[in-house]
Scaffold this motif. Structure first.
Motif, PDB file in Angstrom:
ATOM      1  N   THR A  77      51.541  61.415  71.325  1.00  0.00           N
ATOM      2  CA  THR A  77      50.780  61.051  70.131  1.00  0.00           C
ATOM      3  C   THR A  77      49.599  60.167  70.485  1.00  0.00           C
ATOM      4  O   THR A  77      48.494  60.359  69.989  1.00  0.00           O
ATOM      5  N   ILE A  78      49.844  59.219  71.361  1.00  0.00           N
ATOM      6  CA  ILE A  78      48.763  58.315  71.755  1.00  0.00           C
ATOM      7  C   ILE A  78      47.641  59.085  72.437  1.00  0.00           C
ATOM      8  O   ILE A  78      46.464  58.900  72.134  1.00  0.00           O
ATOM      9  N   ILE A  79      48.027  59.968  73.342  1.00  0.00           N
ATOM     10  CA  ILE A  79      47.012  60.730  74.074  1.00  0.00           C
ATOM     11  C   ILE A  79      46.207  61.602  73.110  1.00  0.00           C
ATOM     12  O   ILE A  79      44.975  61.658  73.170  1.00  0.00           O
ATOM     13  N   LEU A  84      41.086  62.041  69.900  1.00  0.00           N
ATOM     14  CA  LEU A  84      40.399  62.197  68.622  1.00  0.00           C
ATOM     15  C   LEU A  84      39.643  60.948  68.207  1.00  0.00           C
ATOM     16  O   LEU A  84      38.544  61.013  67.688  1.00  0.00           O
ATOM     17  N   LEU A  85      40.244  59.815  68.439  1.00  0.00           N
ATOM     18  CA  LEU A  85      39.724  58.574  67.858  1.00  0.00           C
ATOM     19  C   LEU A  85      39.095  57.628  68.858  1.00  0.00           C
ATOM     20  O   LEU A  85      38.447  56.661  68.464  1.00  0.00           O
ATOM     21  N   GLY A  86      39.305  57.885  70.138  1.00  0.00           N
ATOM     22  CA  GLY A  86      38.794  56.952  71.129  1.00  0.00           C
ATOM     23  C   GLY A  86      39.582  55.665  71.119  1.00  0.00           C
ATOM     24  O   GLY A  86      40.752  55.643  70.753  1.00  0.00           O
ATOM     25  N   TRP A  89      42.271  51.430  68.483  1.00  0.00           N
ATOM     26  CA  TRP A  89      43.695  51.179  68.642  1.00  0.00           C
ATOM     27  C   TRP A  89      44.408  50.943  67.323  1.00  0.00           C
ATOM     28  O   TRP A  89      45.555  51.357  67.147  1.00  0.00           O
ATOM     29  N   SER A  90      43.746  50.276  66.438  1.00  0.00           N
ATOM     30  CA  SER A  90      44.412  50.019  65.157  1.00  0.00           C
ATOM     31  C   SER A  90      44.622  51.325  64.401  1.00  0.00           C
ATOM     32  O   SER A  90      45.647  51.514  63.746  1.00  0.00           O
ATOM     33  N   ALA A  91      43.653  52.226  64.512  1.00  0.00           N
ATOM     34  CA  ALA A  91      43.804  53.517  63.843  1.00  0.00           C
ATOM     35  C   ALA A  91      44.939  54.302  64.483  1.00  0.00           C
ATOM     36  O   ALA A  91      45.740  54.937  63.797  1.00  0.00           O
ATOM     37  N   ILE A  92      44.994  54.234  65.790  1.00  0.00           N
ATOM     38  CA  ILE A  92      46.075  54.922  66.498  1.00  0.00           C
ATOM     39  C   ILE A  92      47.411  54.301  66.117  1.00  0.00           C
ATOM     40  O   ILE A  92      48.397  54.999  65.900  1.00  0.00           O
ATOM     41  N   ALA A  93      47.414  52.985  66.015  1.00  0.00           N
ATOM     42  CA  ALA A  93      48.662  52.277  65.712  1.00  0.00           C
ATOM     43  C   ALA A  93      49.200  52.645  64.325  1.00  0.00           C
ATOM     44  O   ALA A  93      50.407  52.625  64.104  1.00  0.00           O
ATOM     45  N   THR A  94      48.322  53.011  63.420  1.00  0.00           N
ATOM     46  CA  THR A  94      48.806  53.369  62.081  1.00  0.00           C
ATOM     47  C   THR A  94      49.644  54.640  62.130  1.00  0.00           C
ATOM     48  O   THR A  94      50.440  54.900  61.234  1.00  0.00           O
ATOM     49  N   HIS A  95      49.459  55.429  63.181  1.00  0.00           N
ATOM     50  CA  HIS A  95      50.225  56.667  63.300  1.00  0.00           C
ATOM     51  C   HIS A  95      51.490  56.466  64.139  1.00  0.00           C
ATOM     52  O   HIS A  95      52.286  57.373  64.309  1.00  0.00           O
ATOM     53  N   LEU A 149      40.110  71.123  74.647  1.00  0.00           N
ATOM     54  CA  LEU A 149      40.654  69.880  74.096  1.00  0.00           C
ATOM     55  C   LEU A 149      39.524  69.012  73.599  1.00  0.00           C
ATOM     56  O   LEU A 149      39.545  68.488  72.486  1.00  0.00           O
ATOM     57  N   SER A 150      38.531  68.886  74.450  1.00  0.00           N
ATOM     58  CA  SER A 150      37.404  68.052  74.072  1.00  0.00           C
ATOM     59  C   SER A 150      36.691  68.627  72.861  1.00  0.00           C
ATOM     60  O   SER A 150      36.303  67.907  71.950  1.00  0.00           O
ATOM     61  N   HIS A 151      36.547  69.938  72.880  1.00  0.00           N
ATOM     62  CA  HIS A 151      35.866  70.610  71.785  1.00  0.00           C
ATOM     63  C   HIS A 151      36.621  70.394  70.478  1.00  0.00           C
ATOM     64  O   HIS A 151      36.050  70.031  69.448  1.00  0.00           O
ATOM     65  N   MET A 152      37.922  70.595  70.547  1.00  0.00           N
ATOM     66  CA  MET A 152      38.740  70.387  69.352  1.00  0.00           C
ATOM     67  C   MET A 152      38.674  68.948  68.902  1.00  0.00           C
ATOM     68  O   MET A 152      38.624  68.652  67.715  1.00  0.00           O
ATOM     69  N   ALA A 153      38.647  68.068  69.881  1.00  0.00           N
ATOM     70  CA  ALA A 153      38.606  66.649  69.546  1.00  0.00           C
ATOM     71  C   ALA A 153      37.353  66.325  68.759  1.00  0.00           C
ATOM     72  O   ALA A 153      37.385  65.557  67.803  1.00  0.00           O
ATOM     73  N   GLN A 154      36.245  66.926  69.162  1.00  0.00           N
ATOM     74  CA  GLN A 154      34.995  66.658  68.460  1.00  0.00           C
ATOM     75  C   GLN A 154      35.072  67.120  67.008  1.00  0.00           C
ATOM     76  O   GLN A 154      34.677  66.417  66.100  1.00  0.00           O
ATOM     77  N   TRP A 155      35.587  68.329  66.853  1.00  0.00           N
ATOM     78  CA  TRP A 155      35.691  68.861  65.492  1.00  0.00           C
ATOM     79  C   TRP A 155      36.632  68.017  64.657  1.00  0.00           C
ATOM     80  O   TRP A 155      36.345  67.665  63.526  1.00  0.00           O
ATOM     81  N   GLU A 156      37.762  67.737  65.228  1.00  0.00           N
ATOM     82  CA  GLU A 156      38.767  67.010  64.460  1.00  0.00           C
ATOM     83  C   GLU A 156      38.289  65.589  64.175  1.00  0.00           C
ATOM     84  O   GLU A 156      38.541  65.036  63.104  1.00  0.00           O
ATOM     85  N   SER A 157      37.586  65.028  65.137  1.00  0.00           N
ATOM     86  CA  SER A 157      37.073  63.681  64.938  1.00  0.00           C
ATOM     87  C   SER A 157      36.113  63.651  63.759  1.00  0.00           C
ATOM     88  O   SER A 157      36.160  62.749  62.924  1.00  0.00           O
TER      89      SER A 157
END
Length: 352
Positions: A77-79, A84-86, A89-95, A149-157
Motif C-alpha cells: 500500500t505504501i509503495i 501516486l502521491l509522492g 506522508w500524511s495523505a499516505i497515512a490516512t490510508h 506504473l509511472s504512467h498510471m501513477a500520473q493519471w491516477e495522481s
DNA sequence: AATGAATTCAACCGCTGCGCG
DNA sequence: TCGCGCAGCGGTTGAATTCAT
C-alpha cells in the motif's frame, strides 16, 4: 515565516519524553481532549511546547496506533500510494489509518526506498533506474511494466488531485456535522463514451469513488445538468475537462468522477471486481486501482528479481497474497506489455 | 570482548496553508 | 483585504541500538 520556534521559550524541555510526562499528557487528553495544543502544556502541567505535545500524542501515545513490523500488505500500500502521491506522508497515512505519517516516512526511508533501489527502480519516480540492467525479453517487459506504473501513477495522481479538490470544496459547502460518507443519488448518466481518450480511462472506471475514503468526502446530490466532457479537438491524447464557467467545470469533473464510479458499480455487479486483502474498508472500494498497482508492481518486481538479487528478498516475504491477483488488472498489464497501449497518450489528464 | 559502522526511529526544525480578527 | 497565530506537514537530526569485523 521566520517566526521563532515555540520551543525556544526558556524553561521548555526538549528531547525524549519521560514516562511521567507521557502519563500527564495522556491523562490530560483523556479527560479534556487536546483542544488547543498551544494551551495544552500549561493546562497539563508539562514543561513542553504544544508542538512537542502534539507530536508525542500523534506519533506515540494515541491509543489507535499500530506499532511493530509492517505487513506485506502495508508495504504494498505504501509503495502504491507513494507512486501516486509522492512524499505526502500524511495523505499516505490516512490510508493506513493505524500508522502514523512519521512511522511511514521512516519506514520508507529506511526500508522501502532501499529495496526499490536494489530492484533497479528509482524510488522517486518509480521508474526503472537508468542504470538498471536491460537486455533480455523479460527485462524489456519489466521496463514496460515500470513505465506503465509511472504512467498510471500520473493519471491516477491527476484524478486524486481533482477528487481531493472537490472533496475540500464539497466539505466547505455542505458544512454538515461530520459526514464521512458519500450519498449517491440516482442520476441520468450519459452513455459511456467511446472516445479513444476516455477509453484510456477504462482501467480506472473499475475504481469506485469510495464511500469511506478519508480523501473522498464528496457528497453528490443528483441533478439533471448535462455532462460535457471536453475533449480537445485534434488531439485525442488530451483529455481536458474544460469549461469557461467554474461552476460548470466543477460539475463536469464531478460527473466525470461519478461516471467512473457508476461504471465501477456496474463492474461490481457483474462480479468482475477483484479485491486483494486491503485492510482498510475504504480501500476495498478502490481496490481496482490498488490491486492493479500491486499486481503490476509484483509483476515488475518479479521480472527484475529473476535477474537480480532482490527477488530472493522479496519472495521470502510474499505469502499467498499474490495468488489472488486480479484478472482485470492482469488484462491491463497485458495490454501494456504487449504494446497495445497507444503510445499517443503520454500525458495525464488535466482535471482542471 | 571491543570497537567502529550501519541502521533505526523519536523528536526537532522550519515552512506552508488556513482560519480568524 | 491583510496580517497574525495556529496546526499540521515533510525534511532532517542525533541518540540508541544492532551488526560486522
Amino acid at each position: 515565516m521566520g517566526r521563532s520556534p515555540c520551543c525556544d521559550k526558556v524553561g521548555l524541555k526538549k528531547g525524549p519524553w519521560t514516562p511521567e510526562e507521557d502519563e500527564k499528557l495522556l491523562a490530560h487528553i483523556e479527560e479534556h481532549g487536546h483542544g488547543s495544543w498551544r494551551a495544552l502544556p500549561s493546562k497539563a502541567g508539562l514543561q513542553r511546547c504544544g508542538k512537542s505535545c502534539r507530536l508525542r500524542w500523534t506519533n506515540y501515545l494515541r491509543p489507535d496506533i499500530k506499532r511493530g513490523k509492517f505487513s506485506l500488505q502495508e508495504e504494498q500500500t505504501i509503495i502504491q500510494l507513494h507512486a501516486l502521491l509522492g512524499n505526502r506522508w500524511s495523505a499516505i497515512a490516512t490510508h493506513l489509518s493505524r500508522r502514523t505519517d512519521n512511522e511511514i516516512k521512516n519506514y520508507w526511508n529506511t526500508h522501502l526506498k532501499k529495496r526499490l533501489a536494489k530492484m533497479g527502480i528509482d524510488p522517486v519516480t518509480h521508474k526503472a533506474a537508468s542504470g538498471a540492467p536491460v537486455g533480455t525479453a523479460d527485462d524489456v517487459r519489466s521496463a514496460k511494466a515500470a513505465a506503465s506504473l509511472s504512467h498510471m501513477a500520473q493519471w491516477e495522481s491527476a484524478r486524486l488531485e481533482a477528487e481531493g479538490r472537490l472533496a475540500r470544496e464539497s466539505t466547505m459547502r455542505t458544512a454538515a456535522s461530520t459526514p464521512t460518507s458519500i450519498t449517491l443519488h440516482p442520476i441520468n448518466l450519459p452513455e459511456p463514451t467511446t472516445s479513444p481518450c476516455l477509453g484510456m480511462l477504462q482501467p480506472w472506471q473499475g475504481a469506485k469513488l469510495d464511500l469511506e475514503s478519508p480523501t473522498s468526502t464528496l457528497t453528490f446530490i443528483g441533478n439533471n445538468n448535462s455532462v460535457s466532457l471536453g475533449i480537445s479537438e485534434g488531439d485525442p491524447t488530451t483529455c481536458k475537462l474544460r469549461s469557461d464557467d467554474p461552476e460548470r467545470e466543477e460539475d463536469s469533473v464531478r460527473k466525470f468522477l461519478r461516471q467512473q464510479q457508476m461504471q465501477g458499480l456496474e463492474g461490481a455487479e457483474r462480479g468482475d471486481e477483484h479485491i486483494i486483502g486491503c485492510e482498510e474498508p475504504w480501500f476495498q472500494g478502490t481496490a481496482g486501482v490498488g490491486a492493479g498497482f500491486t499486481d503490476m508492481l509484483h509483476d515488475a518486481l518479479d521480472c527484475w528479481g529473476e535477474s537480480s538479487n532482490g527477488q530472493a528478498e522479496l519472495s521470502g516475504q510474499v505469502s499467498g497474497d499474490g495468488e489472488s491477483s486480479s484478472s482485470y488488472w492482469s488484462g491491463i498489464l497485458g495490454m501494456v506489455v504487449t504494446s497495445e497501449l497507444p503510445p499517443s497518450h503520454p500525458h495525464p489528464p488535466a482535471f482542471l
